[in-house]
Design a protein around this motif. Structure first.
Motif, short mmCIF file in Angstrom:
data_model
loop_
_atom_site.label_atom_id
_atom_site.label_comp_id
_atom_site.label_asym_id
_atom_site.label_seq_id
_atom_site.Cartn_x
_atom_site.Cartn_y
_atom_site.Cartn_z
N GLY A 318 -7.48 66.42 1.73
CA GLY A 318 -8.52 66.89 0.96
C GLY A 318 -7.91 66.98 -0.81
N ARG A 319 -8.32 67.73 -1.50
CA ARG A 319 -7.96 67.76 -2.82
C ARG A 319 -6.55 68.43 -2.74
N ILE A 320 -5.48 67.78 -3.13
CA ILE A 320 -4.20 68.40 -3.02
C ILE A 320 -3.63 69.23 -4.28
N SER A 321 -3.00 70.47 -3.87
CA SER A 321 -2.68 71.26 -5.13
C SER A 321 -1.28 71.18 -5.14
N GLY A 322 -0.69 72.18 -5.90
CA GLY A 322 0.68 72.15 -6.15
C GLY A 322 1.75 72.67 -5.00
N ASP A 323 2.72 72.75 -5.27
CA ASP A 323 3.74 73.34 -4.18
C ASP A 323 3.68 74.92 -4.38
N THR A 355 -15.61 76.29 -5.19
CA THR A 355 -14.47 76.11 -4.50
C THR A 355 -13.56 75.19 -5.25
N THR A 356 -12.30 75.36 -5.25
CA THR A 356 -11.19 74.34 -5.70
C THR A 356 -10.98 73.32 -4.75
N ASP A 357 -11.32 73.52 -3.37
CA ASP A 357 -10.91 72.91 -2.07
C ASP A 357 -9.42 72.31 -2.12
N TRP A 358 -8.72 73.33 -2.71
CA TRP A 358 -7.09 72.93 -2.70
C TRP A 358 -6.36 73.21 -1.39
N VAL A 359 -5.52 72.09 -1.18
CA VAL A 359 -4.67 72.25 -0.08
C VAL A 359 -3.34 71.95 -0.50
N PRO A 360 -2.22 72.70 -0.40
CA PRO A 360 -0.93 72.68 -1.01
C PRO A 360 -0.23 71.35 -0.45
N VAL A 361 0.51 70.94 -1.56
CA VAL A 361 0.99 69.42 -1.37
C VAL A 361 2.36 69.73 -0.26
N THR A 385 -7.23 70.24 5.34
CA THR A 385 -8.13 70.81 4.43
C THR A 385 -7.60 72.32 4.41
N ASN A 386 -8.40 73.17 3.49
CA ASN A 386 -8.10 74.57 3.35
C ASN A 386 -9.43 75.35 3.59
N PRO A 387 -9.50 75.90 4.59
CA PRO A 387 -10.70 76.80 5.00
C PRO A 387 -10.80 78.07 3.88
N ASP A 388 -9.80 78.33 3.50
CA ASP A 388 -9.58 79.55 2.45
C ASP A 388 -9.24 79.23 1.16
N ALA A 389 -9.60 77.89 0.63
CA ALA A 389 -9.32 77.40 -0.89
C ALA A 389 -9.80 78.67 -1.79
N PRO A 390 -9.13 78.85 -2.84
CA PRO A 390 -9.68 79.81 -3.88
C PRO A 390 -10.62 79.10 -4.50
N LEU A 465 -3.01 80.25 -0.55
CA LEU A 465 -3.41 80.16 -2.08
C LEU A 465 -3.14 81.55 -2.70
N THR A 466 -2.47 82.53 -2.69
CA THR A 466 -2.38 83.64 -3.27
C THR A 466 -2.67 83.63 -4.52
N ASP A 467 -3.00 84.90 -5.25
CA ASP A 467 -2.95 85.01 -6.84
C ASP A 467 -1.71 84.80 -7.52
#
Length: 492
Positions: A318-323, A355-361, A385-390, A465-467
């Motif tokens: 899905g939408r890939i976020s950072g490390d 949602t951001t739909d982010w999943v960590p790279v 994908t990330n069911p708990d994306a922020p 993906l915590t704060d």
């Protein structure tokens, strides 16, 4: 989009109408050239994405309607923009370009079959082949492949020589904080080109590559959400076909195609069924852009190869976020451009952010590497994908804790704030009817449980993906200079 090294000279048809003359003047002013013809390509004359933002703004000022960046990439000529703006009084109606015939596009060359594959056990010298190693996900895949196999990795890279390819790969790994000195002897660059016949390799180079071919991780593609399908076909579709042909001529244990969840058309229903790894993709004519269409067609070729006995697997991030560990992110992601624009303006639109739909790279890369090196027979596709994306609101809350002043404003006020400053990153989202480019009507839901269980069995689990992680992302972009420092005046 980088400017061409040697921009072409203008030489297109002269303008015939008042609006064509006005548009030619705007194109020439933006490019800093004496004149532009009606059929001259903006990008061939030296234009690039930042200049395209300026071009769109000036067209809006001169003609009353601002085209979107997507529209400019699809029709980068005065003739095309004139067509977008509508017919002038008395002008004859012109024929629109035909949409691609996707059924005709899904054709795999008859010589690509498992019938003639080398059935002998993999040679001790076999090693993985990775495409797209010079990109964001590619950097992490390269790092993880080296660490998983502890051996050399072949990397198909668009470059003039092995030395320049090696330098490009090292610079990319260094950019994301992944480089280690021992990698210098474990990265084997293979200069080539996904868009060229035969991958741009000589017959001898291709034969040698086929003989030592281990698992193929095909991550390379031209990523451009504004370009039409025809512009992306050569690297994204034909390049995949060439790699399948290489697979058919080798003893490789299999090809792993890195696709995208974007091959599923947006859902307009209020509560659609979740999309699993086995859900049908498409339909192609319902996909929102040429990039998604090119990935869909390439997936269909991979499916045809599977039917002919070739070992292939599809991976759909899905939408890939950072490390999650270092915060290293890619700054070319459209959502980060929107976030940057809001921080530059000191304002956010008073809308439901979603949602951001982010999943960590680091999760995507580790899972793809683990599953591709310990492949389960019969597996056709994996989803990441990330069911708990922020939500995007949590990102803005993290930014506020870092000292960014963000006031909620109406969408109209937000657009005015962004429009006021040509260098604002969110200018990318303005155009046409003035709405932002974020689609709030897509209600797709993904169930990637099967993939998560398979990855967990291979020792890979997705980190939340915590704060703290969100703060790490923002801090990384502050350090790299992508984001303005807190307290920077709007437009500075």
């Amino acid at each position: 989009l980088p400017a061409p090294e040697s921009p072409a000279a203008a030489g297109g048809r002269a303008p015939r109408t008042a609006r064509e003359r006005a548009l030619c003047e705007v194109f020439a002013q933006t490019l800093g050239v004496p004149e532009v013809g009606v059929t001259d390509d903006f990008f061939a004359l030296g234009g690039h994405s930042l200049l395209a933002v300026t071009l769109a703004r000036r067209i809006g000022e001169r003609c009353g309607v601002r085209p979107s960046l997507r529209a400019l990439f699809a029709t980068p000529t005065v003739e095309g923009v004139d067509r977008l703006l509508g017919r002038a009084p008395g002008e004859e109606e012109r024929e629109e370009a035909a949409a691609p015939d996707f059924a005709a596009e899904v054709r795999l060359a008859p010589d690509i079959t498992g019938a003639r594959r080398d059935r002998r056990p993999a040679r001790p010298s076999a090693r993985p082949l990775l495409t797209g190693a010079s990109g964001f996900l590619g950097a992490f895949l390269l790092r993880d492949l080296i660490e998983a196999t502890d051996g050399p990795v072949d990397c198909l890279v668009r470059a003039a020589s092995p030395d320049s390819a090696a330098q490009r790969l090292r610079a990319n790994l260094e950019h994301y904080g992944l480089w280690q000195s021992r990698y210098a002897d474990l990265i084997h660059p293979v200069p080539g080109d996904l868009a060229a016949p035969g991958l741009g390799l000589t017959p001898d180079e291709r034969t040698a590559l086929a003989r030592r071919l281990g698992p193929v991780l095909h991550n390379g593609a031209r990523v451009n959400f504004a370009a039409p399908y025809g512009d992306l076909r050569a690297p994204n579709v034909a390049g995949t076909e060439e790699l399948l042909r290489l697979l058919a001529d080798s003893g490789s244990p299999g090809l792993h195609y890195i696709s995208t969840t974007g091959v599923y058309a947006p859902s307009r229903g209020t509560d659609p069924a979740p999309l699993t790894e086995s859900s049908p993709t498409g339909p192609a004519d319902g996909l929102p852009d040429g990039y998604a269409q090119s990935k869909w067609v390439a997936e269909q070729l991979v499916g045809l190869a599977r039917e002919r006995g070739l070992p292939v697997t599809v991976h759909r991030p899905g939408r890939i976020s950072g490390d999650t560990a270092t915060g290293a992110c890619q700054d070319r992601d459209l959502l980060w451009q929107l976030i940057k624009g809001c921080l530059q303006a000191g304002a956010v639109p008073d809308l439901a952010h979603g949602t951001t739909d982010w999943v960590p790279v680091d999760y995507v890369s580790a899972a793809v590497t683990a599953l591709s090196t310990s492949e389960r027979p019969g597996t056709r596709a994996y989803h990441y994908t990330n069911p708990d994306a922020p939500g995007l609101d949590r990102v803005f809350e993290a930014a506020a804790r870092l000292g960014y002043a963000l006031r909620p404003v109406t969408p109209e006020e937000w657009r005015a704030c962004v429009s006021e400053h040509p260098d604002n990153a969110a200018q990318l989202f303005l155009g046409d009817d003035g709405r932002s480019g974020h689609d709030e009507t897509d209600h797709r839901r993904f169930d990637s449980g099967r993939t998560a269980r398979a990855a967990a069995e291979a020792g890979v689990r997705q980190q939340p993906l915590t704060d703290e992680v969100l703060t790490r992302y923002l801090t990384y972009f502050q350090v790299t200079g992508f984001l303005p420092a807190p307290g920077t005046p709007p437009g500075a």
